[in-house]
Design an enzyme around this catalytic site. Structure first.
Site, mmCIF file in Angstrom:
data_model
loop_
_atom_site.group_PDB
_atom_site.id
_atom_site.type_symbol
_atom_site.label_atom_id
_atom_site.label_comp_id
_atom_site.label_asym_id
_atom_site.label_seq_id
_atom_site.Cartn_x
_atom_site.Cartn_y
_atom_site.Cartn_z
ATOM 1 N N ASP A 85 1.182 -1.206 -0.309
ATOM 2 C CA ASP A 85 -0.241 0.388 0.133
ATOM 3 C C ASP A 85 1.066 1.021 -0.137
ATOM 4 O O ASP A 85 1.865 0.915 0.891
ATOM 5 C CB ASP A 85 -0.759 -0.023 1.032
ATOM 6 C CG ASP A 85 -2.601 0.175 1.158
ATOM 7 O OD1 ASP A 85 -2.405 0.474 -0.145
ATOM 8 O OD2 ASP A 85 -3.247 -0.450 1.925
ATOM 9 N N GLU A 184 -13.949 -1.938 -2.113
ATOM 10 C CA GLU A 184 -14.094 -2.398 -0.461
ATOM 11 C C GLU A 184 -15.960 -1.503 0.299
ATOM 12 O O GLU A 184 -16.295 -0.051 -0.590
ATOM 13 C CB GLU A 184 -12.917 -1.148 0.035
ATOM 14 C CG GLU A 184 -12.840 -1.245 1.984
ATOM 15 C CD GLU A 184 -12.347 -1.639 2.242
ATOM 16 O OE1 GLU A 184 -10.996 -1.005 2.022
ATOM 17 O OE2 GLU A 184 -12.352 -1.053 4.211
HETATM 18 O O1 KIV Z 1 -5.256 -1.643 4.180
HETATM 19 C C1 KIV Z 1 -5.437 -2.423 3.689
HETATM 20 O O2 KIV Z 1 -5.414 -3.924 4.718
HETATM 21 C C2 KIV Z 1 -6.541 -2.611 3.074
HETATM 22 C C3 KIV Z 1 -7.569 -3.991 2.175
HETATM 23 C C4 KIV Z 1 -8.811 -3.968 3.538
HETATM 24 C C5 KIV Z 1 -7.949 -3.495 1.507
HETATM 25 O O3 KIV Z 1 -6.587 -1.784 1.974
#
Ligand code: KIV
Length: 255
Positions: A85, A184
């Site tokens: 991320d 989501e």
């Molecule tokens: O940060 C995370 O775990 C996410 C998922 C929930 C898709 O973005």
């Protein structure tokens, strides 16, 4: 021996109608178990802010946090695709900063792709990253980095106007070159419509069964989260197992 999963595998699985299983992981031993179980993709989610670091939201998570945890996960993943991320404010300021930070997650931390939140507004950034060889997973619907704007973690896309905006966001991300899109907490019929309209796989969380894949936060699935979200499905109750083991240890030491 299972093959290493790539972004192409994700695309091929959608074409073949095979469902994609994804989980989050944030550390070496958990990622090794997730990988060995045959999960196709591991997301080093910025949810690590809440799950691992005890913050109230994902907002305080830094590039340093993401690099540290992604390195551990990447060392463990032998087959699964590792997606990292991009944390809040690592891609919103300028395309240059987005490039540099996404590049660090790939080059320094060992991820094979990055994920970032936002639809049409982020499409130019997605296009630029993809142009230089950084695969991007999109993320629309409930986008936790928007928490201060949203007010609470609630289902998105409930009105026809909101649903249409999400649909346009998904098309824009696909057009910009995203290899996959997380949906989501959006109503199942909206997720189904998006899934049918785009060629890239949709990965759902709290968005119904018709997405091309599903993702869960590992601690929700294992029963380690104190208050898991309503949509989470629990497959084990590890919190009570761990507590029992620890109490036995204390007892052993004392006797
Ligand atoms: O940060 C995370 O775990 C996410 C998922 C929930 C898709 O973005």
């Amino acid at each position: 021996m299972p093959m290493r999963v790539t972004v192409d595998t994700f695309r091929d699985m959608k074409k073949a109608g095979e469902k994609i299983a994804m989980l989050t992981a944030y550390d070496y031993p958990t990622a090794a178990l997730v990988d060995a179980a045959g999960v196709h993709g591991i997301l080093v989610g910025d949810s690590l802010g809440m799950i691992m670091l005890g913050y109230e939201s994902t907002i305080p998570v830094t590039m340093q946090d993401m690099i540290h945890h992604t390195k551990a996960v990447a060392r463990a993943a032998k087959n699964a695709l590792v997606v990292a991320d991009m944390p809040f404010m690592s891609y919103q300021v300028s395309q240059e900063e987005a490039l540099r930070n996404a590049g660090r997650l790939i080059q320094e931390a060992g991820a094979s792709a990055v994920k970032l939140e936002g639809g049409r507004v982020m499409a130019p950034v997605v296009r630029r990253l993809v142009e230089v060889g950084i695969p991007v997973m999109g993320h629309i619907g409930l986008t936790p980095q928007w928490i201060n704007e949203l007010g609470s973690y609630k289902v998105q896309g409930k009105t026809p106007e909101e649903a249409e905006r999400l649909f346009q966001d998904a098309l824009a991300l696909q057009e910009a070159g995203a290899f996959s899109i997380v949906l989501e907490c959006i109503p199942a019929p909206v997720a189904k419509r998006i899934t049918e309209a785009v060629d890239v796989p949709t990965i759902g969380i709290g968005s119904g069964r018709d997405c091309d894949g599903q993702i869960q936060v590992i601690t929700d699935l294992l029963g380690l989260t104190e208050k898991p979200p309503k949509h989470a499905r629990q497959y084990a109750s590890l919190a009570s197992e761990i507590k029992k083991a620890l109490e036995r240890f204390v007892q052993d030491v004392q006797t």
